[in-house]
Design a protein around this motif. Structure first.
Motif, PDB file in Angstrom:
ATOM      1  N   LEU A 175       0.750  -1.223   0.028  1.00  0.00           N
ATOM      2  CA  LEU A 175      -0.027  -0.067   0.063  1.00  0.00           C
ATOM      3  C   LEU A 175       0.978   1.276  -0.079  1.00  0.00           C
ATOM      4  CD1 LEU A 175      -2.482  -1.815   0.891  1.00  0.00           C
ATOM      5  CD2 LEU A 175      -3.087  -0.104   2.463  1.00  0.00           C
ATOM      6  N   LYS A 176       0.416   2.300  -0.761  1.00  0.00           N
ATOM      7  CA  LYS A 176       1.344   3.269  -0.976  1.00  0.00           C
ATOM      8  C   LYS A 176       0.324   4.631  -1.368  1.00  0.00           C
ATOM      9  CE  LYS A 176       4.049   1.701  -4.094  1.00  0.00           C
ATOM     10  NZ  LYS A 176       5.103   1.385  -5.046  1.00  0.00           N
ATOM     11  N   ASP A 225       7.930   7.143   1.644  1.00  0.00           N
ATOM     12  CA  ASP A 225       6.936   7.947   2.445  1.00  0.00           C
ATOM     13  C   ASP A 225       5.639   7.180   2.398  1.00  0.00           C
ATOM     14  OD1 ASP A 225       6.203   9.715   4.509  1.00  0.00           O
ATOM     15  OD2 ASP A 225       5.454  11.101   2.661  1.00  0.00           O
ATOM     16  N   GLY A 226       5.134   6.630   3.644  1.00  0.00           N
ATOM     17  CA  GLY A 226       3.836   5.906   3.388  1.00  0.00           C
ATOM     18  C   GLY A 226       3.822   4.619   3.168  1.00  0.00           C
ATOM     19  N   VAL A 227       4.504   4.170   2.381  1.00  0.00           N
ATOM     20  CA  VAL A 227       4.564   2.764   1.910  1.00  0.00           C
ATOM     21  C   VAL A 227       4.714   1.585   2.888  1.00  0.00           C
ATOM     22  CG1 VAL A 227       5.841   1.164   0.149  1.00  0.00           C
ATOM     23  CG2 VAL A 227       5.680   3.645  -0.263  1.00  0.00           C
ATOM     24  N   GLU A 237      -6.344  -1.047   7.861  1.00  0.00           N
ATOM     25  CA  GLU A 237      -5.802  -0.066   8.900  1.00  0.00           C
ATOM     26  C   GLU A 237      -4.891   0.898   8.394  1.00  0.00           C
ATOM     27  OE1 GLU A 237      -2.774  -0.632  12.653  1.00  0.00           O
ATOM     28  OE2 GLU A 237      -4.558  -1.981  12.666  1.00  0.00           O
ATOM     29  N   HIS A 238      -3.793   0.448   7.522  1.00  0.00           N
ATOM     30  CA  HIS A 238      -2.904   1.299   6.883  1.00  0.00           C
ATOM     31  C   HIS A 238      -3.622   2.360   5.816  1.00  0.00           C
ATOM     32  CE1 HIS A 238       0.961   2.902   6.094  1.00  0.00           C
ATOM     33  NE2 HIS A 238       0.926   2.541   4.519  1.00  0.00           N
ATOM     34  N   GLY A 258      -6.058   9.554   6.549  1.00  0.00           N
ATOM     35  CA  GLY A 258      -6.169  10.563   7.684  1.00  0.00           C
ATOM     36  C   GLY A 258      -4.752  11.422   7.980  1.00  0.00           C
ATOM     37  N   SER A 259      -3.527  11.086   7.132  1.00  0.00           N
ATOM     38  CA  SER A 259      -2.538  11.861   7.249  1.00  0.00           C
ATOM     39  C   SER A 259      -2.281  12.692   6.017  1.00  0.00           C
ATOM     40  CB  SER A 259      -1.410  10.979   7.324  1.00  0.00           C
ATOM     41  OG  SER A 259      -1.301  10.185   6.271  1.00  0.00           O
ATOM     42  N   VAL A 260      -1.329  13.827   6.148  1.00  0.00           N
ATOM     43  CA  VAL A 260      -1.262  14.673   5.226  1.00  0.00           C
ATOM     44  C   VAL A 260       0.157  14.467   4.542  1.00  0.00           C
ATOM     45  CG1 VAL A 260      -1.043  17.184   4.346  1.00  0.00           C
ATOM     46  CG2 VAL A 260      -2.835  16.516   6.116  1.00  0.00           C
ATOM     47  N   SER A 261       0.294  14.341   3.341  1.00  0.00           N
ATOM     48  CA  SER A 261       1.736  14.201   2.843  1.00  0.00           C
ATOM     49  C   SER A 261       2.592  14.966   3.210  1.00  0.00           C
ATOM     50  CB  SER A 261       1.684  14.215   1.127  1.00  0.00           C
ATOM     51  OG  SER A 261       2.935  14.208   0.545  1.00  0.00           O
TER      52      SER A 261
END
Length: 84
Positions: free
Chosen positions: A48-49, A57-59, A70-71, A77-80
């Motif tokens: 998942l990315k 970042d975020g992967v 969940e991921h 819910g997060s901002v890059s």
């Protein structure tokens, strides 16, 4: 600036349209629907990315549908960090 250069989903769509081998993927703003259906049919683990992140970042490598869900919600819910 090159359009779509950081949009990973769009990059794969362009690669596929050019007749090159691309990854199987799904993408949406909500988990239910396309993403959930995709995760039901894929073998695990899956990656998942976020669409517009930089590097890794975020992967995350997810080993179950529950972990992927969940991921997904964590990403939504997060901002890059780099905002494209």
């Amino acid at each position: 600036d090159i359009p779509n250069r950081r949009d990973k989903k769009r990059q794969q769509e362009l690669i596929k349209a050019a007749g090159l081998r691309s990854v199987r993927q799904a993408g949406a703003d909500v988990f239910e629907g396309e993403v959930e259906e995709f995760l039901t049919t894929e073998t695990y683990p899956v990656v998942l990315k976020p669409v517009d992140s930089a590097g890794s970042d975020g992967v995350k490598l997810c080993h179950s549908k529950e972990e992927a869900k969940e991921h997904f919600h964590s990403l939504m819910g997060s901002v890059s960090k780099d905002n494209g």
